[in-house]
Design a protein around this motif. Structure first.
Motif, PDB file in Angstrom:
ATOM      1  N   VAL A 226       0.755  -1.207  -0.127  1.00  0.00           N
ATOM      2  CA  VAL A 226       0.053   0.061  -0.018  1.00  0.00           C
ATOM      3  C   VAL A 226       0.881   1.406  -0.011  1.00  0.00           C
ATOM      4  O   VAL A 226       1.392   1.379   0.866  1.00  0.00           O
ATOM      5  N   PHE A 227       1.031   1.890  -1.119  1.00  0.00           N
ATOM      6  CA  PHE A 227       1.837   3.222  -1.260  1.00  0.00           C
ATOM      7  C   PHE A 227       1.008   4.300  -0.549  1.00  0.00           C
ATOM      8  O   PHE A 227      -0.365   4.594  -0.491  1.00  0.00           O
ATOM      9  N   THR A 228       1.849   4.985   0.333  1.00  0.00           N
ATOM     10  CA  THR A 228       1.164   5.784   1.434  1.00  0.00           C
ATOM     11  C   THR A 228       1.859   7.176   1.299  1.00  0.00           C
ATOM     12  O   THR A 228       3.190   7.365   1.513  1.00  0.00           O
ATOM     13  N   ARG A 229       1.150   7.983   0.684  1.00  0.00           N
ATOM     14  CA  ARG A 229       1.823   9.538   0.463  1.00  0.00           C
ATOM     15  C   ARG A 229       1.722  10.380   1.811  1.00  0.00           C
ATOM     16  O   ARG A 229       0.911  10.035   2.653  1.00  0.00           O
ATOM     17  N   ILE A 230       2.633  11.418   2.001  1.00  0.00           N
ATOM     18  CA  ILE A 230       2.562  12.286   3.184  1.00  0.00           C
ATOM     19  C   ILE A 230       1.920  13.517   2.602  1.00  0.00           C
ATOM     20  O   ILE A 230       2.553  14.444   1.676  1.00  0.00           O
ATOM     21  N   GLU A 231       0.956  14.143   3.173  1.00  0.00           N
ATOM     22  CA  GLU A 231       0.565  15.272   3.225  1.00  0.00           C
ATOM     23  C   GLU A 231       0.206  16.050   4.466  1.00  0.00           C
ATOM     24  O   GLU A 231      -0.252  15.531   5.499  1.00  0.00           O
ATOM     25  N   HIS A 232       0.801  17.352   4.588  1.00  0.00           N
ATOM     26  CA  HIS A 232       0.804  18.112   5.727  1.00  0.00           C
ATOM     27  C   HIS A 232       1.109  17.362   6.942  1.00  0.00           C
ATOM     28  O   HIS A 232       0.714  17.366   8.139  1.00  0.00           O
ATOM     29  N   GLY A 233       2.455  16.625   6.644  1.00  0.00           N
ATOM     30  CA  GLY A 233       2.791  15.744   7.985  1.00  0.00           C
ATOM     31  C   GLY A 233       2.168  14.704   8.457  1.00  0.00           C
ATOM     32  O   GLY A 233       2.224  14.233   9.530  1.00  0.00           O
ATOM     33  N   ARG A 234       1.235  14.127   7.556  1.00  0.00           N
ATOM     34  CA  ARG A 234       0.455  13.148   7.922  1.00  0.00           C
ATOM     35  C   ARG A 234       0.322  11.795   6.869  1.00  0.00           C
ATOM     36  O   ARG A 234       0.350  12.172   5.717  1.00  0.00           O
ATOM     37  N   GLY A 235       0.265  10.552   7.169  1.00  0.00           N
ATOM     38  CA  GLY A 235       0.424   9.535   6.300  1.00  0.00           C
ATOM     39  C   GLY A 235      -1.070   9.575   5.794  1.00  0.00           C
ATOM     40  O   GLY A 235      -2.101   9.555   6.662  1.00  0.00           O
ATOM     41  N   VAL A 236      -1.328   9.383   4.577  1.00  0.00           N
ATOM     42  CA  VAL A 236      -2.505   9.351   3.890  1.00  0.00           C
ATOM     43  C   VAL A 236      -2.901   7.922   3.082  1.00  0.00           C
ATOM     44  O   VAL A 236      -2.212   7.623   2.186  1.00  0.00           O
ATOM     45  N   MET A 237      -4.093   7.443   3.594  1.00  0.00           N
ATOM     46  CA  MET A 237      -4.522   6.103   2.794  1.00  0.00           C
ATOM     47  C   MET A 237      -5.989   6.347   2.436  1.00  0.00           C
ATOM     48  O   MET A 237      -6.719   7.216   3.055  1.00  0.00           O
ATOM     49  N   PRO A 238      -6.475   5.699   1.439  1.00  0.00           N
ATOM     50  CA  PRO A 238      -7.827   5.768   0.691  1.00  0.00           C
ATOM     51  C   PRO A 238      -8.908   4.956   1.655  1.00  0.00           C
ATOM     52  O   PRO A 238      -8.390   4.151   2.534  1.00  0.00           O
ATOM     53  N   VAL A 239     -10.125   5.680   1.741  1.00  0.00           N
ATOM     54  CA  VAL A 239     -11.045   5.052   2.389  1.00  0.00           C
ATOM     55  C   VAL A 239     -12.483   5.023   1.581  1.00  0.00           C
ATOM     56  O   VAL A 239     -12.847   6.173   1.264  1.00  0.00           O
ATOM     57  N   GLY A 240     -12.539   3.832   0.756  1.00  0.00           N
ATOM     58  CA  GLY A 240     -13.482   3.863  -0.263  1.00  0.00           C
ATOM     59  C   GLY A 240     -12.942   4.802  -1.435  1.00  0.00           C
ATOM     60  O   GLY A 240     -11.803   4.885  -1.509  1.00  0.00           O
TER      61      GLY A 240
END
Length: 438
Positions: A226-240
């Motif tokens: 699962v590729f996880t980008r960082i935005e505004h200092g937080r890890g981001v994953m999809p929900v739906g």
């Protein structure tokens, strides 16, 4: 002292140079300190090897000839660097996620598939994937981790403790990866194609129906990254399809260790990078970030310190198999503590022990000898050892009656599952310092 080494055809230089420090060893009893960290990691620049600010007295990159892939150094390993007790060192670590065989062993292609430009893939990661030759790679039996070192610390002898203070842990890229693989993690498919006790075959993760490990090409095995980008200092994953979950970063090294295995062979099963041991290694304790102190018993002259498995975030348990893996630039102070000096917890002369500004952290492992006598994966054993190490610390270092200490642990300490995915499983306690303030 200055060392340099070429980075293959890319011609990058790795230097290990004293940077303006007089060289007087810091007192081992000094409290952990930390350099300023980006509070929210709101902007993460690409940190290529040898570039950018390096705060340590020494610097070490993760070049192909200065890492082991899948193994940790043994007590007979040749050091890649030497330093004095009390000095600091900045190390650029490389994550294994993105270069493994089931991901194609080509980080440019792997991360490019997720929209990462070639220039934003680390040069040392590319070099390890393409040029590593120190040991043959066997994806099935080798550990996954890229381990940097070992580093010889002057004055360290068997019977001592190496005190490791983490001063910085800076993300080198604004993205990470969380992977789960068939037959691994908290919900694995067993070798006989059955489910482990307590769950059904339908509850195995990744789903048993997607297991392709009988095929010769690991990229077709059905593993999940699962590729996880960082935005505004937080890890981001999809929900739906239209939402996201965002969680805070907590950069730390999953692997912090000193040489423990007595083997001469670099690829000995006893030196596999997966199971933690009495020498630390793949300890995976999320509290070992900036401001923490980790104490390890020494088993070899020079201690032979190493790091790897950089994490950007991890929950206790690490249930899917990996944390949010991503390359970090870490800075550490390494100090030798002698027995009887009072400079390290007494437990640390025989077992790993950690400390933060807020808590003492006794540790328990299910099989602290690694693969030496097979692998025992039993959280009950790890829990018992964590409790005993906590009792020993409270009794011998803080002067508590042992029966009272046992009662205190039950009333006020927290015991957490460190991880259940490294063959040797772990439990760690937190004994809160504020409880003992007057």
């Amino acid at each position: 002292m200055t060392e340099s080494s070429g980075l293959g055809r890319r011609g990058l230089l790795q230097t290990a140079a004293v940077m303006g420090v007089a060289g007087v060893a810091a007192a081992c009893a000094r409290r952990s300190s930390s350099a300023p960290q980006p509070a929210a990691f709101s902007k993460i620049d690409i940190v290529q090897p040898g570039q950018g600010h390096r705060s340590g007295d020494l610097y070490l990159s993760s070049l192909p000839d200065q890492v082991l892939w899948g193994y940790v150094p043994t007590v007979h390993a040749s050091p890649v660097l030497q330093m004095r007790s009390g000095q600091t060192i900045t190390i650029d670590t490389v994550s294994h996620e993105g270069i493994l065989e089931d991901q194609g062993r080509n980080p440019v292609e792997f991360f490019g598939h997720h929209g990462v430009a070639q220039a934003d893939v680390l040069d040392d990661m590319k070099a390890v994937a393409a040029e590593y030759k120190r040991t043959p790679r066997n994806f099935v039996k080798d550990g996954p981790h890229v381990v940097t070192g070992p580093i010889f610390v002057e004055g360290a002898e068997p019977g001592d403790v190496l005190k490791i203070e983490t001063l910085e842990a800076i993300p080198r890229v604004p993205y990470g990866v969380v992977s789960s693989r068939h037959g691994k993690g908290a919900l694995p498919l067993m070798s006989d194609n059955t489910a482990p006790a307590g769950i059904s075959l339908e509850e195995v993760m990744p789903p048993a129906s997607t297991d392709g490990r009988n095929r010769p090409d690991p990229t077709t095995w059905g593993d999940v990254s699962v590729f996880t980008r960082i935005e505004h200092g937080r890890g981001v994953m999809p929900v739906g399809a239209n939402a996201t979950v965002r969680f805070p970063l907590n950069p730390f090294m999953g692997i912090i260790g000193v040489a423990f295995a007595q083997d001469y062979e670099l690829t000995s099963p006893n030196a596999n990078s997966i199971p933690p041991t009495l020498g630390g290694g793949n300890i995976d304790i999320k509290h070992l970030g900036v401001g923490s102190t980790f104490y390890l018993p020494v088993f070899a002259p020079g201690a032979l310190f190493y790091v790897g498995d950089p994490h950007m975030a991890m929950g206790d348990g690490e249930v899917a198999l990996t944390a949010m893996e991503g390359s970090l630039r870490g800075t550490f102070r390494l100090t030798v503590c002698k027995k009887g000096s009072g400079d390290a917890p007494t437990v640390a002369y025989r077992y790993p022990f950690a400390e933060t500004a807020h808590a003492w952290i006794p540790i328990g492992l299910s099989d602290p000898d690694g693969a030496l006598h097979g692998q025992i994966t039993d959280l009950n054993i790890a829990m018992r050892r964590a409790v005993i190490n906590a009792l020993d610390y409270l009794e011998h270092d803080l002067g508590m009656d042992r029966a009272v200490a046992y009662a205190y642990l039950s009333a006020a300490a927290d015991f957490s599952v460190t991880q259940v995915v490294d063959r040797t499983v772990g439990v760690h306690a937190q004994i809160y310092k504020e409880h003992f303030s007057r």
